[in-house]
Write an enzyme that holds these catalytic residues in place. Structure first.
Site, mmCIF file in Angstrom:
data_model
loop_
_atom_site.group_PDB
_atom_site.id
_atom_site.type_symbol
_atom_site.label_atom_id
_atom_site.label_comp_id
_atom_site.label_asym_id
_atom_site.label_seq_id
_atom_site.Cartn_x
_atom_site.Cartn_y
_atom_site.Cartn_z
ATOM 1 N N ASP A 147 -70.972 -12.598 -78.998
ATOM 2 C CA ASP A 147 -71.667 -11.824 -77.936
ATOM 3 C C ASP A 147 -73.253 -12.515 -77.888
ATOM 4 O OD1 ASP A 147 -72.441 -9.936 -76.236
ATOM 5 O OD2 ASP A 147 -71.891 -8.137 -77.425
ATOM 6 N N ASP A 195 -69.331 -5.124 -69.316
ATOM 7 C CA ASP A 195 -69.261 -3.841 -70.378
ATOM 8 C C ASP A 195 -68.679 -2.652 -69.644
ATOM 9 O OD1 ASP A 195 -70.154 -5.536 -72.490
ATOM 10 O OD2 ASP A 195 -72.182 -4.923 -72.548
#
Length: 705
Positions: free
Chosen positions: A439, A505
């Site tokens: 990430d 997301d």
């Protein structure tokens, strides 16, 4: 060397003009011109030569792939830079051409240039430039821009904008005179980036119109532009966006631009197919079946309890999952997003016996084990930041403002790089980790290298590439996902080092219909992380039935992000059916040609995948809203070869809207037994679509008979 070079591949021609010893000019990039003799190529140049009138200098102005003001071009220069104010304008002379490589020099400016201009087997144009300082003093590089000409028929531009949870939103503009520039200064590929910057004929669509498109393969700051002048010159160009003073070449030093990829096609699907075939032909492209993933984030968040996670792994295995990924919260003091980031040691508090009890349980179920990391960032409230505050990127003495309670770790600093490499290497050595969810959760603001504070996005980007390369060298069996606050790092250069991207997301299925379609404009389905979420979306709170959620996630690298221990048995049984269908279809989905219909009703979308040999296909008919038509008309099934005959029928479990076999929406005359028709009929006349409630979909299978 020949004055004219004609490259041909997969229905595309690229004609390069080297006459006069100056940098190569593209005389044609587009549809294949066929086999041409040397005399015919000379005639092409003659036929394309502009009328020598109205230019800034006497005679016509030739615009090279790296445009130069010395040639009379007063648009965006190929090289922007200077040597203490001098040598701002180059005049390169080609000294050799070896295959796709071009060497040129400018003795007066003290610069050397190496260009690579090639046509890949899939029909992509790929080019980059390396600039070398051959002088005795420093040369500051502000930009290196590579361009390709586009004919005047291209009158519309398609590019993309976006934000967190709404990545890759398309936008269209007319291509008029002047400069349309898309700049990204976020330090990563970014949400609001051009992504795929396409120019095409009026009204071009998925299956129609001529289109020319470019992509900048770079994970840091970049710039993409379309430029049209009254001299009948139209260019698409791109390059790295360098911050002030970021690249200064000492004597003998070089700067290499990012790769620029460019695709020509009839319709967006053909443009995309060239990228997909290129990626699939790479030796590093994932070759094993893409495993069904269960990720723990939206199931447990930071609540890392061994018994709870073991139960989740049990439920994952029971529905057919093949990979279990432990997300954020396993390390240091990381019980929330305010602390612990950078301390890559298994938390004694959360995991007193280490991760072994969980990894043993997961692998004992036959699942692969994956784990989340964010190596480029650090919380100020962490042992790492307290021990090494000078490792944080900063523009001088002041720290940047925090974002998501994070600062950026300067990986261009050798000791910081070595520390992170050692920690990740130790993690991958100690535990049976087969997958990293990598990430990157903040933009790079005031990102400088200490102690000078010199701008550092360029150096940071290259350092991340080196880190990924070294980890893959040490652990070649570990797959890596590029995640960046969702889908903010999706580009072809990071995909040289990773095995999939996280699209967003947001896994709200309605939002994902658009985001997945446009992510697929560049990369194939097997590289796109597409998950089934809970009934109520984490990011939008919108609710969808499981068939719509799973049918949306089917078109990608399928996964699950849902607390399965809280799901009903009916939901789990339905999910098992979708997992089984994904496993059946993934050989088709992950090798076939992605297709998208140009349906006139904006409430209905049609997309699918057709096998390369045309023998098999799967389509989704998606109701994204309520239609003005009732019932809807026929939908065309794109991409089927004209000369094959197909049996088309509904495909379970996506054969009934809402999973209700008694639903009136499926009572179509052809629905029960299917229909057999030639491909040319299915692509031009189509089949009657069922009535569906909004935010629903059905699947069709077309098999050659």
């Amino acid at each position: 060397m020949a004055d004219v070079t004609h490259l041909r591949a997969a229905g595309v021609s690229l004609v390069l003009d080297f006459s006069g010893g100056t940098l190569p000019r593209v005389r044609h990039w587009g549809a294949d011109l066929g086999e041409l003799t040397s005399a015919e190529l000379d005639a092409v140049l003659l036929a394309q030569a502009p009328h020598p009138i109205g230019f800034s200098v006497d005679g016509p102005v030739d615009v090279a792939v790296l445009p130069e003001q010395s040639a009379g071009w007063l648009g965006t220069p190929g090289i922007i830079g200077n040597r203490a104010g001098r040598d701002f304008s180059t005049a390169f002379r080609v000294v050799s051409v070896d295959g796709s490589g071009v060497r040129a020099v400018d003795e007066a400016a003290g610069l050397g240039l190496e260009l690579v201009v090639e046509l890949t087997p899939s029909g992509l144009v790929r080019q980059r430039a390396t600039l070398t300082n051959t002088g005795s003093t420093d040369f500051t590089v502000d930009a290196v821009n590579l361009t390709l000409p586009v004919p005047p028929q291209a009158v519309e531009i398609l590019d993309f904008t976006g934000r967190w949870t709404r990545e890759r939103s398309p936008q269209r503009t007319q291509w008029t005179h002047g400069l349309r520039v898309r700049e990204n200064r976020t330090g990563r590929t970014g949400y609001d980036s051009a992504y795929l910057f396409a120019a095409g004929t009026a009204g071009f669509g998925n299956r129609s119109g001529e289109i020319w498109a470019v992509h900048t393969a770079w994970s840091g700051n970049h710039r993409t532009f379309a430029e049209r002048t009254y001299h009948s010159v139209s260019l698409l160009g791109s390059g790295e966006l360098l911050l002030s003073g970021e690249v200064v070449l000492g004597p003998g030093e070089s700067y290499t631009s990012p790769w620029q990829y460019a695709s020509y096609g009839h319709g967006l699907d053909e443009v995309s197919a060239r990228f997909h075939r290129h990626l699939r032909a790479r030796p590093s492209h994932p070759s094993s079946p893409r495993p069904v993933v269960v990720n723990t984030w939206e199931a447990v968040y930071f609540d890392h309890d061994l018994d709870r996670l073991k139960a989740l792994a049990d439920a994952a295995a029971a529905v057919g999952a093949e990979r279990f990924v432990l997300d954020d919260g396993w390390f240091g003091s990381r019980r929330d997003d305010r602390r612990g980031l950078g301390d890559w040691y298994v938390s004694d508090e959360a995991w007193p016996d280490g991760l072994g009890p969980l990894t043993d349980h997961v692998t004992g179920l036959g699942l692969q084990f994956g784990i989340w990391v964010e190596p480029e960032m650090v919380n100020p409230d962490s042992e790492l930041a307290r021990a090494h505050p000078d490792w944080l990127m900063a523009a001088g003495d002041r720290l940047p403002r925090t974002a998501r309670h994070q600062q950026v770790l300067d990986l261009a600093r050798p000791e910081a790089f070595a520390h992170i490499l050692e920690r990740l290497d130790a993690l991958l050595t100690e535990y049976p980790v087969s997958y990293l969810k990598w990430d990157h959760n903040r933009d790079l603001v005031d990102a400088g290298h200490r102690p000078t504070g010199r701008a550092g996005v360029h150096g940071q980007t290259l350092a991340v590439y080196r880190l990924l390369d070294e980890l893959r060298r040490r652990h070649p069996g570990v797959e890596i996902e590029s995640c960046s606050s969702g889908g903010a790092r999706v580009d072809l250069e990071v995909l040289e080092r990773t095995d999939r991207v996280w699209v967003s997301d947001c896994i709200d299925a309605l939002e994902r219909q658009s985001m997945q379609r446009w992510t697929n404009a560049l990369i194939p389905l097997e590289l796109m992380g597409t998950h089934v979420g809970a009934g109520a979306s984490h990011t939008t709170h919108r609710q969808h039935p499981i068939d719509f959620r799973a049918g949306t996630a089917l078109f990608g690298h399928f996964g699950i992000e849902w607390d399965l221990t809280a799901a009903s048995e009916a939901e789990l049984e339905r999910l098992r059916s979708w997992v089984a269908l994904y496993k059946e279809l993934r050989p088709l989905l992950h090798t076939g040609v992605a297709v998208h219909g140009d349906h006139p009703d904006p409430a209905i979308q049609v997309h699918g995948v057709v096998a390369e040999d045309g023998a098999d296909a799967v389509f989704a008919i998606v109701a994204v809203a309520t239609s003005q038509l009732y019932p809807p008309g026929p939908v065309r099934l794109p991409g089927l070869p004209d000369d094959r005959t197909y049996h088309v029928r509904p495909l379970a479990p996506g054969d009934v809207p809402d999973g209700n076999a008694d639903n009136w929406g499926v009572r179509l005359p052809w629905w029960r037994d299917g229909v057999t028709l030639p491909g040319r009929v299915l692509t031009t006349a189509g089949v009657q679509a069922p009535v569906q409630h909004p935010e629903r979909l059905v699947l069709l299978r077309a098999t050659a008979v």
